[in-house]
Motif scaffolding. Structure first.
Motif, mmCIF file in Angstrom:
data_model
loop_
_atom_site.group_PDB
_atom_site.id
_atom_site.type_symbol
_atom_site.label_atom_id
_atom_site.label_comp_id
_atom_site.label_asym_id
_atom_site.label_seq_id
_atom_site.Cartn_x
_atom_site.Cartn_y
_atom_site.Cartn_z
ATOM 1 N N ARG A 187 54.421 100.555 121.493
ATOM 2 C CA ARG A 187 54.655 100.923 122.620
ATOM 3 C C ARG A 187 56.090 100.367 123.112
ATOM 4 O O ARG A 187 56.480 99.656 124.264
ATOM 5 N N LYS A 188 57.092 100.734 122.632
ATOM 6 C CA LYS A 188 58.506 100.278 122.826
ATOM 7 C C LYS A 188 59.434 101.081 122.291
ATOM 8 O O LYS A 188 59.129 101.944 121.480
ATOM 9 N N VAL A 189 60.610 100.941 122.518
ATOM 10 C CA VAL A 189 61.849 101.380 122.087
ATOM 11 C C VAL A 189 62.978 100.414 121.867
ATOM 12 O O VAL A 189 63.220 99.884 122.907
ATOM 13 N N ASP A 190 63.338 100.026 120.778
ATOM 14 C CA ASP A 190 64.187 99.082 120.409
ATOM 15 C C ASP A 190 65.871 99.685 120.488
ATOM 16 O O ASP A 190 66.067 100.605 120.255
ATOM 17 N N VAL A 191 66.656 98.569 120.993
ATOM 18 C CA VAL A 191 68.049 99.043 121.084
ATOM 19 C C VAL A 191 68.870 97.949 120.295
ATOM 20 O O VAL A 191 68.713 97.020 120.345
ATOM 21 N N ILE A 244 54.870 108.214 130.180
ATOM 22 C CA ILE A 244 54.423 109.397 129.750
ATOM 23 C C ILE A 244 54.852 109.548 128.489
ATOM 24 O O ILE A 244 53.926 109.966 127.646
ATOM 25 N N ARG A 245 56.189 109.783 128.194
ATOM 26 C CA ARG A 245 56.930 109.992 126.854
ATOM 27 C C ARG A 245 58.447 109.791 126.968
ATOM 28 O O ARG A 245 58.915 109.749 128.033
ATOM 29 N N VAL A 246 58.771 109.532 125.438
ATOM 30 C CA VAL A 246 60.222 109.690 125.367
ATOM 31 C C VAL A 246 60.743 110.989 125.373
ATOM 32 O O VAL A 246 60.064 111.806 124.512
ATOM 33 N N VAL A 247 61.607 111.373 126.062
ATOM 34 C CA VAL A 247 61.847 112.835 126.278
ATOM 35 C C VAL A 247 63.210 113.013 124.897
ATOM 36 O O VAL A 247 63.236 113.917 124.586
ATOM 37 N N LYS A 248 64.202 111.872 124.921
ATOM 38 C CA LYS A 248 65.275 112.054 124.189
ATOM 39 C C LYS A 248 65.641 110.765 123.951
ATOM 40 O O LYS A 248 65.636 109.871 124.528
ATOM 41 N N MET A 301 60.187 109.958 130.705
ATOM 42 C CA MET A 301 59.412 110.388 131.713
ATOM 43 C C MET A 301 58.244 109.523 131.849
ATOM 44 O O MET A 301 57.449 108.933 131.204
ATOM 45 N N CYS A 302 58.196 109.056 133.349
ATOM 46 C CA CYS A 302 56.959 108.408 133.814
ATOM 47 C C CYS A 302 56.270 109.173 135.030
ATOM 48 O O CYS A 302 56.913 110.101 135.611
#
Length: 350
Positions: free
Chosen positions: A38-42, A129-133, A146-147
């Motif tokens: 439940r994450k996106v790393d940078v 909601i989702r990762v769009v791009k 998107m939230c």
């Protein structure tokens, strides 16, 4: 034979993609989506910078933790990763986030696990909601998500589309956040409320030295008296675009504010910028000595009684957009002229 040939061709075709990804990971800005976590790393040149996280323990997504270009953490750990010596007040304040204290009568700002069930009906949540791009790159990267803003009855008040743009150099890390909110019910109104809008909770070193006991909320939502804390290593100083310093920046309009402190033998400035195209520019600032650092484009009278009350209304399908920038610099504090140059570049972004 044909099957072997197919696999050789497939390997050849995918080799440039794999090589390109490795080059971006090591030499550019790389975004890695981790759905199970439940994450996106940078990452910047292979070094971890931050994560966009949406755990079930939070009532909104946040960037957490945030680090300097050499890995020094500048955000408070509590409540997600508590560290010794931290305050345990305001469990809703974690990382860098965006929400508001009064939307159609619901409090999105103060919601957390500490709110008792008997009061939850008055609060709202922001759901990922989702990762769009995602776009990784040599000098810039983008994350679009998107939230939805939902009330306690699970009704969707707002759709949120947010774009994070990451850039930087050997000393600086920049995040430009563009947040578009679209009304999904007949009317959405934002009250004149001091609890907002784009906010950061910082590490203990960036707080102002404590001078008296204070009353905060503990991890269970109970009031607790905090004695005068140990001020060793606590040296944060606010400065805004109008030349105002220290905690007096609270409730003042400004184009930007810097918060500077020395941590781990490193001079670090954390800076936030309001964009001229934002509603209410230059915004009021909800910046406190205990480590809360926020820019509020929707509140007016709550900061200055001489102002008229500001109520922002969206009809169904209407949108409002905000753009803010977070800058973290190590290796020397940001001077006024440096901040002005950063603001100029941010203002001219398309």
């Amino acid at each position: 034979m044909q099957k072997i040939f197919f696999h050789i061709v497939l390997a050849f075709l995918t080799l440039p993609v794999i090589s390109q990804q490795k080059e971006i990971t090591e030499n550019g800005i790389f975004i890695k989506v981790d759905d199970p976590g439940r994450k996106v790393d940078v990452f910047f040149e292979g070094r971890y910078f931050t994560s966009y996280i949406y755990p079930s323990t939070l009532e909104k997504p946040v960037l957490f933790p945030l680090t300097t270009s050499d890995g020094t953490v500048v955000t408070r750990g509590f409540p997600l990763q508590p560290r010794r010596g931290e305050r345990v007040d305001h469990p809703h304040q974690a990382g860098w986030w965006f929400n508001y204290g009064e939307v159609n009568g619901f409090d999105f700002w103060n919601n957390s696990y500490a709110i008792p069930d008997s009061l939850k009906a008055h609060y709202g949540s922001i759901r990922h909601i989702r990762v769009v791009k995602t776009e990784s790159g040599s000098d810039k990267a983008r994350l679009v998500v998107m939230c939805q803003w939902v009330n306690s009855r699970n009704e969707v008040l707002l759709d949120e589309e947010t774009t994070f743009e990451f850039s930087g150099d050997i000393l600086r890390r920049r995040v430009v956040r563009t947040t578009k909110l679209t009304a999904m019910c007949d009317t959405v109104h934002f009250g004149d409320n001091k609890e907002g809008l784009c906010a950061l909770r910082v590490d203990r070193a960036f707080e102002a030295p404590a001078e008296k006991p204070e009353l905060f909320t503990d991890a269970s939502g109970n009031p607790m008296a905090i004695p005068v804390l140990d001020n060793a290593g606590v040296n944060g100083i606010y400065r805004n675009s109008e030349g105002v310093e220290k905690e007096v920046v609270w409730g003042k309009r400004a184009r930007w504010i810097s918060l500077s402190a020395r941590k781990d033998n490193n001079d670090i400035s954390i800076c936030m910028f309001d964009h001229p195209e934002n509603p209410g520019f230059p915004a009021y600032w909800h910046a406190r000595g205990y480590g809360l650092f926020a820019v509020n484009n929707l509140g007016k009278k709550c900061y200055d009684n001489s102002e008229s009350s500001q109520i922002t209304v969206l009809k169904k399908g209407e949108s409002i957009t905000f753009r803010h920038m977070l800058l973290i610099k190590r290796g020397g504090f940001m001077a006024h002229e440096d901040m002005e140059e950063e603001f100029k570049q941010f203002k001219d972004l398309k």
